[in-house]
Design a protein around this motif. Structure first.
Motif, PDB file in Angstrom:
ATOM      1  N   ILE A  41       0.834  -1.202   0.000  1.00  0.00           N
ATOM      2  CA  ILE A  41       0.000   0.000   0.000  1.00  0.00           C
ATOM      3  C   ILE A  41       0.871   1.255   0.000  1.00  0.00           C
ATOM      4  O   ILE A  41       0.607   2.215  -0.731  1.00  0.00           O
ATOM      5  N   GLU A  42       1.911   1.239   0.826  1.00  0.00           N
ATOM      6  CA  GLU A  42       2.804   2.399   0.911  1.00  0.00           C
ATOM      7  C   GLU A  42       3.471   2.687  -0.427  1.00  0.00           C
ATOM      8  O   GLU A  42       3.600   3.846  -0.833  1.00  0.00           O
ATOM      9  N   GLN A  43       3.868   1.648  -1.140  1.00  0.00           N
ATOM     10  CA  GLN A  43       4.614   1.817  -2.386  1.00  0.00           C
ATOM     11  C   GLN A  43       3.711   1.954  -3.613  1.00  0.00           C
ATOM     12  O   GLN A  43       4.144   2.543  -4.615  1.00  0.00           O
ATOM     13  N   SER A  44       2.484   1.420  -3.544  1.00  0.00           N
ATOM     14  CA  SER A  44       1.667   1.323  -4.767  1.00  0.00           C
ATOM     15  C   SER A  44       0.221   1.722  -4.548  1.00  0.00           C
ATOM     16  O   SER A  44      -0.676   1.211  -5.223  1.00  0.00           O
ATOM     17  N   LEU A  45      -0.044   2.658  -3.627  1.00  0.00           N
ATOM     18  CA  LEU A  45      -1.416   3.039  -3.343  1.00  0.00           C
ATOM     19  C   LEU A  45      -2.128   3.558  -4.588  1.00  0.00           C
ATOM     20  O   LEU A  45      -3.292   3.223  -4.846  1.00  0.00           O
ATOM     21  N   ASP A  46      -1.455   4.370  -5.389  1.00  0.00           N
ATOM     22  CA  ASP A  46      -2.086   4.905  -6.593  1.00  0.00           C
ATOM     23  C   ASP A  46      -2.473   3.792  -7.559  1.00  0.00           C
ATOM     24  O   ASP A  46      -3.523   3.875  -8.223  1.00  0.00           O
ATOM     25  N   VAL A  47      -1.638   2.767  -7.651  1.00  0.00           N
ATOM     26  CA  VAL A  47      -1.955   1.636  -8.532  1.00  0.00           C
ATOM     27  C   VAL A  47      -3.174   0.890  -8.004  1.00  0.00           C
ATOM     28  O   VAL A  47      -4.082   0.539  -8.772  1.00  0.00           O
ATOM     29  N   LEU A  48      -3.214   0.656  -6.702  1.00  0.00           N
ATOM     30  CA  LEU A  48      -4.352  -0.042  -6.113  1.00  0.00           C
ATOM     31  C   LEU A  48      -5.649   0.747  -6.296  1.00  0.00           C
ATOM     32  O   LEU A  48      -6.722   0.171  -6.477  1.00  0.00           O
ATOM     33  N   LYS A  49      -5.549   2.053  -6.259  1.00  0.00           N
ATOM     34  CA  LYS A  49      -6.732   2.895  -6.449  1.00  0.00           C
ATOM     35  C   LYS A  49      -7.195   2.909  -7.895  1.00  0.00           C
ATOM     36  O   LYS A  49      -8.360   3.211  -8.184  1.00  0.00           O
ATOM     37  N   SER A  50      -6.295   2.561  -8.821  1.00  0.00           N
ATOM     38  CA  SER A  50      -6.634   2.617 -10.240  1.00  0.00           C
ATOM     39  C   SER A  50      -7.143   1.286 -10.784  1.00  0.00           C
ATOM     40  O   SER A  50      -7.720   1.248 -11.879  1.00  0.00           O
ATOM     41  N   LEU A  51      -6.931   0.178 -10.058  1.00  0.00           N
ATOM     42  CA  LEU A  51      -7.330  -1.146 -10.529  1.00  0.00           C
ATOM     43  C   LEU A  51      -8.488  -1.686  -9.684  1.00  0.00           C
ATOM     44  O   LEU A  51      -8.622  -1.344  -8.508  1.00  0.00           O
ATOM     45  N   PRO A  52      -9.324  -2.557 -10.267  1.00  0.00           N
ATOM     46  CA  PRO A  52     -10.315  -3.255  -9.439  1.00  0.00           C
ATOM     47  C   PRO A  52      -9.592  -4.064  -8.369  1.00  0.00           C
ATOM     48  O   PRO A  52      -8.585  -4.722  -8.657  1.00  0.00           O
ATOM     49  N   CYS A  53     -10.096  -4.014  -7.145  1.00  0.00           N
ATOM     50  CA  CYS A  53      -9.485  -4.759  -6.045  1.00  0.00           C
ATOM     51  C   CYS A  53     -10.537  -5.615  -5.357  1.00  0.00           C
ATOM     52  O   CYS A  53     -11.739  -5.305  -5.383  1.00  0.00           O
ATOM     53  N   MET A  54     -10.072  -6.685  -4.744  1.00  0.00           N
ATOM     54  CA  MET A  54     -10.932  -7.590  -3.979  1.00  0.00           C
ATOM     55  C   MET A  54     -10.321  -7.746  -2.595  1.00  0.00           C
ATOM     56  O   MET A  54      -9.185  -8.193  -2.457  1.00  0.00           O
ATOM     57  N   ALA A  55     -11.050  -7.331  -1.571  1.00  0.00           N
ATOM     58  CA  ALA A  55     -10.585  -7.432  -0.188  1.00  0.00           C
ATOM     59  C   ALA A  55     -11.251  -8.629   0.488  1.00  0.00           C
ATOM     60  O   ALA A  55     -12.256  -9.167  -0.003  1.00  0.00           O
ATOM     61  N   VAL A  56     -10.705  -9.036   1.635  1.00  0.00           N
ATOM     62  CA  VAL A  56     -11.211 -10.232   2.311  1.00  0.00           C
ATOM     63  C   VAL A  56     -11.241 -10.021   3.820  1.00  0.00           C
ATOM     64  O   VAL A  56     -10.536  -9.180   4.375  1.00  0.00           O
ATOM     65  N   ASN A  57     -12.094 -10.820   4.457  1.00  0.00           N
ATOM     66  CA  ASN A  57     -12.150 -10.931   5.921  1.00  0.00           C
ATOM     67  C   ASN A  57     -12.239  -9.572   6.614  1.00  0.00           C
ATOM     68  O   ASN A  57     -13.146  -8.798   6.336  1.00  0.00           O
ATOM     69  N   PHE A  58     -11.305  -9.252   7.503  1.00  0.00           N
ATOM     70  CA  PHE A  58     -11.403  -8.045   8.320  1.00  0.00           C
ATOM     71  C   PHE A  58     -10.699  -6.840   7.707  1.00  0.00           C
ATOM     72  O   PHE A  58     -10.409  -5.868   8.411  1.00  0.00           O
ATOM     73  N   ALA A  59     -10.440  -6.860   6.415  1.00  0.00           N
ATOM     74  CA  ALA A  59      -9.703  -5.758   5.792  1.00  0.00           C
ATOM     75  C   ALA A  59     -10.391  -4.414   5.981  1.00  0.00           C
ATOM     76  O   ALA A  59      -9.724  -3.369   6.063  1.00  0.00           O
ATOM     77  N   ALA A  60     -11.719  -4.403   6.074  1.00  0.00           N
ATOM     78  CA  ALA A  60     -12.452  -3.144   6.203  1.00  0.00           C
ATOM     79  C   ALA A  60     -12.156  -2.431   7.512  1.00  0.00           C
ATOM     80  O   ALA A  60     -12.523  -1.257   7.680  1.00  0.00           O
ATOM     81  N   LEU A  61     -11.464  -3.091   8.441  1.00  0.00           N
ATOM     82  CA  LEU A  61     -11.081  -2.431   9.688  1.00  0.00           C
ATOM     83  C   LEU A  61      -9.995  -1.393   9.459  1.00  0.00           C
ATOM     84  O   LEU A  61      -9.790  -0.517  10.305  1.00  0.00           O
ATOM     85  N   ALA A  62      -9.274  -1.494   8.345  1.00  0.00           N
ATOM     86  CA  ALA A  62      -8.199  -0.545   8.045  1.00  0.00           C
ATOM     87  C   ALA A  62      -8.767   0.682   7.340  1.00  0.00           C
ATOM     88  O   ALA A  62      -9.466   0.561   6.331  1.00  0.00           O
ATOM     89  N   ASP A  63      -8.467   1.855   7.852  1.00  0.00           N
ATOM     90  CA  ASP A  63      -8.985   3.092   7.269  1.00  0.00           C
ATOM     91  C   ASP A  63      -8.564   3.259   5.811  1.00  0.00           C
ATOM     92  O   ASP A  63      -9.300   3.846   5.013  1.00  0.00           O
ATOM     93  N   VAL A  64      -7.393   2.730   5.454  1.00  0.00           N
ATOM     94  CA  VAL A  64      -6.883   2.922   4.094  1.00  0.00           C
ATOM     95  C   VAL A  64      -7.778   2.251   3.063  1.00  0.00           C
ATOM     96  O   VAL A  64      -7.761   2.610   1.883  1.00  0.00           O
ATOM     97  N   LEU A  65      -8.603   1.296   3.501  1.00  0.00           N
ATOM     98  CA  LEU A  65      -9.481   0.629   2.540  1.00  0.00           C
ATOM     99  C   LEU A  65     -10.481   1.606   1.936  1.00  0.00           C
ATOM    100  O   LEU A  65     -10.943   1.414   0.809  1.00  0.00           O
ATOM    101  N   ARG A  66     -10.794   2.660   2.661  1.00  0.00           N
ATOM    102  CA  ARG A  66     -11.713   3.660   2.125  1.00  0.00           C
ATOM    103  C   ARG A  66     -11.055   4.472   1.012  1.00  0.00           C
ATOM    104  O   ARG A  66     -11.751   5.113   0.218  1.00  0.00           O
TER     105      ARG A  66
END
Length: 271
Positions: A41-66
């Motif tokens: 996330i630290e190195q590639s946040l812009d890439v993650l924001k530009s591509l479809p992503c699939m999260a799992v389990n308790f990932a929504a607990l992290a603020d960065v998921l928003r």
């Protein structure tokens, strides 16, 4: 016997489901919850924001998921659909986090858990999609037919197994796998009382309630049982790799230090 058991499970438990197909040239990032995801996330946040992503389990607990705003989410463990996780638990926090999702998201849940999922997670922005969390083994033509029709999958020991299979089923041509440390063997120890201890860190902070729950879950398990469980998961990844090759899907493990040896290693594309 494996074939007969698989036929019985499909007949009794699987539902006929129609996946929504995505153009095969599209790529998706499946986000595991291993601690290395923080580095990605630290190195590639812009890439993650530009591509479809699939999260799992308790990932929504992290603020960065928003910020990432994943289009897909997978919950597989029956624990996510129990009545009450306890005040302050990861489960209660997760359900509160889902209430704050303000972007369109597809939530995949086991077909047998749709009713509970509708109660705890569905909203105007979160639409539910059932999947068959049915492990199938045996005669390859039967197994591959079950994979193709979404009636089953390699034994889903870990949530990443259904997540990757769902990404393939959705029609994505490239599946990047991040945060899949899977360094479970390195987390194991045995106390002087012969109790097996496994501390599995995540990229988000677990609550004390969750840590106590996991310790309780491991009580009574012997080391060989836990190691057998690990074996099932790593074997399933090799079955996924073979299936992806048949489907012309490229799976790329972009997790630094990952223990998964089934997928080719690589990096996320540059934005």
């Amino acid at each position: 016997m494996k074939t007969l058991r698989s036929i019985a499970k499909i007949a009794l438990q699987s539902r006929c489901l129609v996946p929504a197909k995505t153009p095969a040239d599209k790529a998706i990032v499946v986000l595991g919850n291993g601690p290395s995801l923080n580095t990605t996330i630290e190195q590639s946040l812009d890439v993650l924001k530009s591509l479809p992503c699939m999260a799992v389990n308790f990932a929504a607990l992290a603020d960065v998921l928003r910020e990432i705003r994943p289009q897909y989410y997978v919950l597989a463990d029956p624990h996510f659909f129990i009545e009450d996780g306890g005040e302050g638990s990861n489960l209660s926090r997760l359900r509160e986090a889902f209430k704050r999702i303000d972007w369109p998201m597809t939530l995949f849940v086991p077909a047998r858990c749709v009713k509970a999922a509708r109660r705890f997670y569905a909203s105007a922005n979160v639409s539910l999609r059932p999947f068959n969390a049915i492990g199938v083994e045996g005669w390859k033509p039967l197994v591959h037919a079950a994979f193709r029709l979404g009636l089953g999958m390699p034994r889903p020991r870990n949530v990443l197994i259904p997540a990757i299979m769902l990404a393939i089923g959705e029609g994505f041509g490239t599946v990047y796998v991040a945060g899949a440390d899977h360094s479970w063997p390195a987390t194991l120890s045995v106390t002087d009382e012969n109790e097996v201890v496994s501390v599995q860190p995540h990229f988000y902070a677990d609550s004390g309630h969750e840590e106590a729950r996991v310790r309780h879950e491991y009580q009574g398990y012997r080391l060989h049982q836990i190691m057998e469980s690990f074996t099932i998961a790593f074997r399933s990844y090799h079955e996924i790799a073979a299936w992806a090759q048949r489907r012309g899907v490229d799976i790329v493990n972009v997790t630094p230090g990952s223990f998964i040896d089934a997928f080719r290693r690589g990096r996320l594309p540059q934005k």
